[in-house]
Write an enzyme that holds these catalytic residues in place. Structure first.
Site, PDB file in Angstrom:
ATOM      1  N   GLU A  44      -6.006 -31.481 -24.902  1.00  0.00           N
ATOM      2  CA  GLU A  44      -6.453 -32.833 -24.613  1.00  0.00           C
ATOM      3  C   GLU A  44      -5.267 -33.680 -24.146  1.00  0.00           C
ATOM      4  O   GLU A  44      -4.525 -34.206 -24.982  1.00  0.00           O
ATOM      5  CB  GLU A  44      -7.062 -33.466 -25.868  1.00  0.00           C
ATOM      6  CG  GLU A  44      -8.268 -32.717 -26.387  1.00  0.00           C
ATOM      7  CD  GLU A  44      -9.210 -33.640 -27.134  1.00  0.00           C
ATOM      8  OE1 GLU A  44     -10.395 -33.649 -26.792  1.00  0.00           O
ATOM      9  OE2 GLU A  44      -8.765 -34.367 -28.028  1.00  0.00           O
TER      10      GLU A  44
ATOM     11  N   LYS B 132     -15.803 -39.275 -33.346  1.00  0.00           N
ATOM     12  CA  LYS B 132     -14.746 -40.219 -33.760  1.00  0.00           C
ATOM     13  C   LYS B 132     -15.305 -41.219 -34.780  1.00  0.00           C
ATOM     14  O   LYS B 132     -16.144 -40.847 -35.587  1.00  0.00           O
ATOM     15  CB  LYS B 132     -14.131 -40.911 -32.531  1.00  0.00           C
ATOM     16  CG  LYS B 132     -13.684 -39.897 -31.484  1.00  0.00           C
ATOM     17  CD  LYS B 132     -12.828 -40.490 -30.406  1.00  0.00           C
ATOM     18  CE  LYS B 132     -12.430 -39.399 -29.423  1.00  0.00           C
ATOM     19  NZ  LYS B 132     -11.509 -39.844 -28.404  1.00  0.00           N
TER      20      LYS B 132
ATOM     21  N   ASN C 252     -17.059 -34.837 -30.308  1.00  0.00           N
ATOM     22  CA  ASN C 252     -16.216 -35.507 -31.295  1.00  0.00           C
ATOM     23  C   ASN C 252     -16.668 -36.961 -31.354  1.00  0.00           C
ATOM     24  O   ASN C 252     -16.365 -37.738 -30.456  1.00  0.00           O
ATOM     25  CB  ASN C 252     -14.748 -35.395 -30.854  1.00  0.00           C
ATOM     26  CG  ASN C 252     -13.811 -36.181 -31.741  1.00  0.00           C
ATOM     27  OD1 ASN C 252     -14.192 -36.635 -32.817  1.00  0.00           O
ATOM     28  ND2 ASN C 252     -12.574 -36.350 -31.288  1.00  0.00           N
TER      29      ASN C 252
ATOM     30  N   HIS D 242      -5.951 -34.023 -33.812  1.00  0.00           N
ATOM     31  CA  HIS D 242      -6.350 -34.838 -32.661  1.00  0.00           C
ATOM     32  C   HIS D 242      -5.225 -35.838 -32.354  1.00  0.00           C
ATOM     33  O   HIS D 242      -4.573 -36.339 -33.266  1.00  0.00           O
ATOM     34  CB  HIS D 242      -7.659 -35.569 -32.965  1.00  0.00           C
ATOM     35  CG  HIS D 242      -8.235 -36.201 -31.740  1.00  0.00           C
ATOM     36  ND1 HIS D 242      -7.770 -37.393 -31.247  1.00  0.00           N
ATOM     37  CD2 HIS D 242      -9.192 -35.777 -30.885  1.00  0.00           C
ATOM     38  CE1 HIS D 242      -8.437 -37.684 -30.139  1.00  0.00           C
ATOM     39  NE2 HIS D 242      -9.304 -36.723 -29.895  1.00  0.00           N
TER      40      HIS D 242
ATOM     41  N   SER E  84     -12.117 -37.377 -21.185  1.00  0.00           N
ATOM     42  CA  SER E  84     -13.041 -37.914 -20.175  1.00  0.00           C
ATOM     43  C   SER E  84     -13.870 -36.828 -19.496  1.00  0.00           C
ATOM     44  O   SER E  84     -14.156 -36.910 -18.295  1.00  0.00           O
ATOM     45  CB  SER E  84     -12.296 -38.767 -19.150  1.00  0.00           C
ATOM     46  OG  SER E  84     -11.646 -39.853 -19.795  1.00  0.00           O
TER      47      SER E  84
ATOM     48  N   GLU F   8      -5.268 -38.824 -31.671  1.00  0.00           N
ATOM     49  CA  GLU F   8      -5.405 -40.122 -32.357  1.00  0.00           C
ATOM     50  C   GLU F   8      -4.882 -40.029 -33.783  1.00  0.00           C
ATOM     51  O   GLU F   8      -4.346 -40.999 -34.320  1.00  0.00           O
ATOM     52  CB  GLU F   8      -6.874 -40.575 -32.306  1.00  0.00           C
ATOM     53  CG  GLU F   8      -7.244 -41.019 -30.892  1.00  0.00           C
ATOM     54  CD  GLU F   8      -8.690 -40.781 -30.487  1.00  0.00           C
ATOM     55  OE1 GLU F   8      -9.543 -40.550 -31.367  1.00  0.00           O
ATOM     56  OE2 GLU F   8      -8.962 -40.827 -29.268  1.00  0.00           O
TER      57      GLU F   8
ATOM     58  N   GLY G 158     -10.524 -41.030 -23.245  1.00  0.00           N
ATOM     59  CA  GLY G 158     -11.150 -42.348 -23.279  1.00  0.00           C
ATOM     60  C   GLY G 158     -10.719 -43.267 -22.149  1.00  0.00           C
ATOM     61  O   GLY G 158     -11.023 -44.452 -22.155  1.00  0.00           O
TER      62      GLY G 158
HETATM   63  P1  PGA Z   1     -13.126 -38.642 -24.445  1.00  0.00           P
HETATM   64  O1  PGA Z   1     -12.459 -38.100 -25.804  1.00  0.00           O
HETATM   65  O2  PGA Z   1     -14.089 -37.587 -23.982  1.00  0.00           O
HETATM   66  O3  PGA Z   1     -13.802 -39.920 -24.840  1.00  0.00           O
HETATM   67  O4  PGA Z   1     -12.005 -38.848 -23.460  1.00  0.00           O
HETATM   68  C1  PGA Z   1     -12.171 -36.732 -25.991  1.00  0.00           C
HETATM   69  C2  PGA Z   1     -11.531 -36.539 -27.337  1.00  0.00           C
HETATM   70  O5  PGA Z   1     -10.680 -37.361 -27.720  1.00  0.00           O
HETATM   71  O6  PGA Z   1     -11.844 -35.576 -28.075  1.00  0.00           O
END
Ligand code: PGA
Length: 251
Positions: free
Chosen positions: A168, A11, A9, A96, A214, A98, A174
């Site tokens: 997630e 982003k 992803n 997601h 992560s 976010e 992140g």
């Molecule tokens: P990350 O993000 O691996 O940077 O923690 C995962 C995601 O939000 O899909």
């Protein structure tokens, strides 16, 4: 049989030329990844057409990161599922955290988005997960269960064949804090039971449930070894082709 999937992803990262280079590097690295591990890259809307050209004929599938909850018309700035399908992408991520957190994406909107994505021939990667407060209050099963019920219980067993779930935990995205393999596995197993309750054991067994938050080369192996973890949705580590491929090779 459910698929093993490693999905990146991106982003809101990379310019179009940078994204094309990254996609080329992923396609090159994909040659070493076993055929039973499906690779997907999810890019910003602007990148879909040029990246579709890069991945064409390779084992790497292409995904969007979101789509509109309306079919078409006067919705300035939105991108419809039909538009996505016309770029050549095969998947879209939906829900997601976010999107839920910063753009007011509700389960009700997600039902519309999933419907439109499926109607336009796209497979969906639906994200669910609890935030830190909910985890600390011991509500993680309830939150994830409700997200699954509110969205996916509106679909049929046949439609479930086109839906991948990504668990997630928001507190792990992140942040560098990964859920332990045990923490992730217990939620994955619970999500599979929640799917089985509505659609039966066979559909639940056939649904791929990815872990995200992560996930990196150093922890992917342990996570992927869990019975109910069928791969990963990778954010930060998907921006480096070598790390992304190393995660896929952890299987
Ligand atoms: P990350 O993000 O691996 O940077 O923690 C995962 C995601 O939000 O899909």
């Amino acid at each position: 049989m459910r698929k093993k999937i490693v999905a990146g992803n991106w982003k809101m990262n990379t310019t179009v030329p940078e994204g094309v280079e990254l996609a080329k590097a992923v396609v090159a690295g994909a040659a070493n990844v076993p055929a039973d591990v499906k690779l997907i890259i999810a890019t910003p809307f602007t990148h879909l057409c040029p990246v579709a050209e890069v991945v064409k004929g390779s084992v790497v599938a292409l995904s969007a990161e979101n789509c509109a909850d309306k079919e078409k018309g006067a919705y300035t700035g939105e991108v419809s599922a039909a538009m996505l399908a016309s770029t050549g992408c095969q998947y879209t991520i939906l829900g997601h955290s976010e999107r839920r957190q910063y753009y007011g994406e509700t389960d009700a909107k997600l039902v519309e988005k999933v419907k439109l994505a499926l109607a336009n021939g796209l497979d969906v990667i639906l994200c669910v997960g609890e935030n830190l407060e909910e985890r600390e209050a011991g509500k993680h099963f309830e939150v994830c269960g409700n997200q699954i019920k509110n969205v996916l219980y509106n679909f049929t067993a046949e439609e479930m064949a086109h839906i991948v779930i990504a668990y997630e935990p928001v507190w792990a995205i992140g942040t560098g804090k990964t859920a332990t393999a045990e923490q992730a596995e217990e939620i994955h197993a619970f999500i599979r039971i929640t799917i089985a309750d509505k659609f039966g054991v066979q559909v639940a067994e056939d649904t791929s449930i990815l872990y995200g938050g992560s996930c990196k080369p150093s922890n992917a192996k342990e996570l992927f070894a869990q019975k109910d973890i069928d791969g990963g949705l990778i954010g930060g580590a998907a921006l480096k082709a070598d790390d992304f491929i190393a995660i896929a090779l952890s299987y």
